[in-house]
Enzyme design. Structure first.
Site, short mmCIF file in Angstrom:
data_model
loop_
_atom_site.label_atom_id
_atom_site.label_comp_id
_atom_site.label_asym_id
_atom_site.label_seq_id
_atom_site.Cartn_x
_atom_site.Cartn_y
_atom_site.Cartn_z
N HIS A 1 27.92 60.86 18.41
CA HIS A 1 28.92 60.04 18.67
C HIS A 1 28.84 58.72 17.87
CE1 HIS A 1 30.70 62.51 22.01
NE2 HIS A 1 29.54 62.63 22.17
N ARG B 1 31.45 56.64 16.99
CA ARG B 1 32.36 55.56 17.31
C ARG B 1 33.14 55.03 15.98
NH1 ARG B 1 31.80 57.99 22.19
NH2 ARG B 1 30.44 57.08 23.57
N HIS C 1 32.50 71.69 24.65
CA HIS C 1 31.71 70.95 26.09
C HIS C 1 31.99 71.97 27.11
CE1 HIS C 1 31.02 67.18 28.31
NE2 HIS C 1 31.52 68.30 29.06
N HIS D 1 25.27 70.73 24.16
CA HIS D 1 24.27 69.95 25.17
C HIS D 1 24.07 70.83 26.46
CE1 HIS D 1 28.30 68.80 26.20
NE2 HIS D 1 28.48 67.93 25.17
N ASN E 1 35.81 62.37 19.53
CA ASN E 1 36.47 61.99 20.59
C ASN E 1 36.60 60.42 20.36
OD1 ASN E 1 33.68 61.39 20.93
ND2 ASN E 1 33.82 61.56 23.18
O1 DOR Z 1 27.80 61.77 28.46
C1 DOR Z 1 28.73 61.71 27.79
N1 DOR Z 1 29.17 60.90 26.81
N2 DOR Z 1 29.10 63.17 27.42
C2 DOR Z 1 30.24 63.57 26.74
O2 DOR Z 1 30.45 64.60 26.58
C3 DOR Z 1 30.87 62.37 25.67
C4 DOR Z 1 29.83 61.25 25.60
C5 DOR Z 1 30.71 60.08 25.07
O3 DOR Z 1 31.65 60.32 24.11
O4 DOR Z 1 30.46 58.89 25.63
ZN ZN Z 2 28.91 64.40 22.79
#
Ligand code: DOR
Ligand code: ZN
Length: 348
Positions: A18, A20, A139, A177, A44
C-alpha cells in the site's frame, strides 16, 4: 560494527504493498523503492482506483514521487466493485496499465466499503479475466460479523473461494496475505500457475498472543488478524519450503500514529523499511536461507509471467541489532514494524 556474514539475493519485488497518495506517498515509496525493484500497488485509496484512467493517473503520481534515477516500477491494480466494467478492465490489462485486479469483499478491511457485495455479480468479469490471463488478487475473509474474526479466512475458502474456483478453473488467483494453515493447505492443493499466495513478514513473526503481550499492541493490528501459533508455524513452513506457490508480499500498510493509537485504531502494519531484514531473520532461524531467493525474488515473477530482476542486493549480518526508525510524515509519524526478535541483517 563488523559484519559477520553476508548474503546475496536477486533484487526482490513486493507483490503486495500500500503506497497511499498525497503527503504519505513519497515517504513510503522511498522505503519500498530502496528494497524492491517492482511492486504490486494496492488500489484501496479513497476514492479507490476503479478504472484504467484512475490507474494511469495514480501511476503518474507514483512515478512523479520517485527519487531521480530510481528504476522502481509500480505495477497497478484495479479495485473491483459491483459495477466493474469488464471491457475497461481487460483493455487496461492488455495496455499494460493493470497487472491484476483486487477483490475486497465489501466491509472486510480498510477502504473496502466500495468493494464487492456478492462475488456472483462479477462472474462475467472473472470469465473475461480468466480468458485474458489476468490475475485476481483476493482479500480472503468473509464479512459476516456473526463469524468469529479468527475464522473469517478459513470460512472464506469454503464459502467463497472454492465455489469461485470451480466456476472459473482457469482463473489465476493470488490468495493475499494468508494467515492460516487452512489457507496454506488449500494453496498447496492447487495448480501452481493458477493458485498462489503472498505471505507477509508480520504474519511470519507474530501470533495472536503477541497482539496482547503485556497490553494491547495497536501497531501489530492488521487484517486478516494474526492467528494462533500453529498457524504462524504453517506459514513459516510454507514460505521456507521453496514451493513456488508462495511468495513475498509485505502488505506494508502505513497509518499515522494517531490513527493506530486510538479508541478505534486502523488495521495495517508498516514494514517496508525492514521487511527484507525480517524475512531473512525468519528464514535463517529455520535454516532455510537457501530457499529465500525463490520466495523473495523468483516465485512471484514466475506466477505473473515476468522475468526475475537481474540486479543483486547484498546483505550483511551485524554483531549487534540494527535500530528501527519510525517514518516522519509532516508533523506526525508512522510506526515501523518491530518484530518480537532483534534484526541483525542490513543491506550492504
Ligand atoms: O491490515 C490491513 N491494512 N489489511 C488490509 O487488508 C488493508 C490494509 C490497509 O490498507 O491499511
Ligand atoms: Zn493489503
Amino acid at each position: 560494527m563488523k559484519p559477520t556474514k553476508s548474503l546475496a539475493l536477486t533484487k526482490p519485488d513486493d507483490w503486495h504493498v500500500h503506497l497511499r497518495s498525497g503527503e504519505m506517498l513519497p515517504k513510503v515509496l522511498s522505503d519500498t523503492a530502496t528494497s524492491f525493484n517492482r511492486a504490486i500497488v494496492m488500489p484501496n485509496l479513497s476514492p479507490p482506483i476503479r478504472t484504467t484512467s484512475d490507474a494511469v493517473l495514480y501511476r503518474r503520481e507514483i512515478e512523479a514521487a520517485l527519487e531521480k534515477n530510481s528504476d522502481f516500477t509500480p505495477l497497478m491494480t484495479c479495485y473491483l466493485t459491483d459495477e466493474t466494467d469488464p471491457d475497461d478492465l481487460i483493455s487496461g490489462f492488455t495496455a499494460d496499465v493493470f497487472s491484476a485486479a483486487k477483490l475486497y469483499p465489501a466491509g472486510a478491511t480498510t477502504n473496502s466499503d466500495s468493494g464487492v457485495t456478492n462475488v456472483l455479480l462479477l462472474d462475467s468479469v472473472f470469465s473475461a479475466m480468466s480468458d485474458a490471463g489476468m490475475p485476481l488478487l483476493i482479500h480472503g475473509e468473509v464479512v459476516d460479523h456473526k463469524i468469529d474474526i479468527f475464522d473469517r479466512e478459513h470460512k472464506f475458502i469454503e464459502l467463497i473461494l472454492e465455489p469461485l474456483r470451480s466456476r472459473h478453473p482457469n482463473l489465476k488467483i493470488v490468495f493475499e496475505h494468508i494467515t492460516t494453515k487452512n489457507a496454506v493447505d488449500y494453496v498447496r492443493s492447487g495448480q501452481p500457475d493458477k493458485l498462489a499466495a503472498t505471505i507477509t513478514p508480520h504474519h511470519l513473526s507474530v501470533n495472536r498472543s503477541d497482539l496482547f503481550a503485556g497490553g494491547i499492541r495497536p501497531h501489530l493490528y492488521c487484517l486478516p488478524i494474526p492467528k494462533r501459533e500453529q498457524h504462524r508455524i504453517a506459514l513459516v513452513e510454507a514460505a521456507c519450503s521453496g514451493n513456488k506457490r508462495f511468495f513475498l508480499g509485505t502488505d506494508s500498510a502505513p497509518h499515522l500514529i494517531e490513527e493506530k493509537e486510538s479508541s478505534c485504531g486502523c488495521a495495517g502494519v508498516y514494514n517496508s523499511p525492514n521487511a527484507l531484514q525480517t524475512y531473512i531473520a525468519i528464514f535463517e532461524k529455520n535454516d532455510a536461507l537457501d530457499e529465500l531467493n525463490s520466495f523473495a525474488s523468483l516465485n512471484g515473477p514466475e506466477f505473473y509471467n515476468l522475468k526475475p530482476n537481474t540486479e543483486e542486493i547484498e546483505f550483511v549480518k551485524r554483531s549487534s541489532p540494527v535500530s528501527i526508525d519510525d517514518l516522519v510524515v509532516g508533523s506526525s509519524r508512522v510506526k515501523t514494524f518491530e518484530p518480537p526478535f532483534p534484526l541483525f541483517w542490513t543491506a550492504k
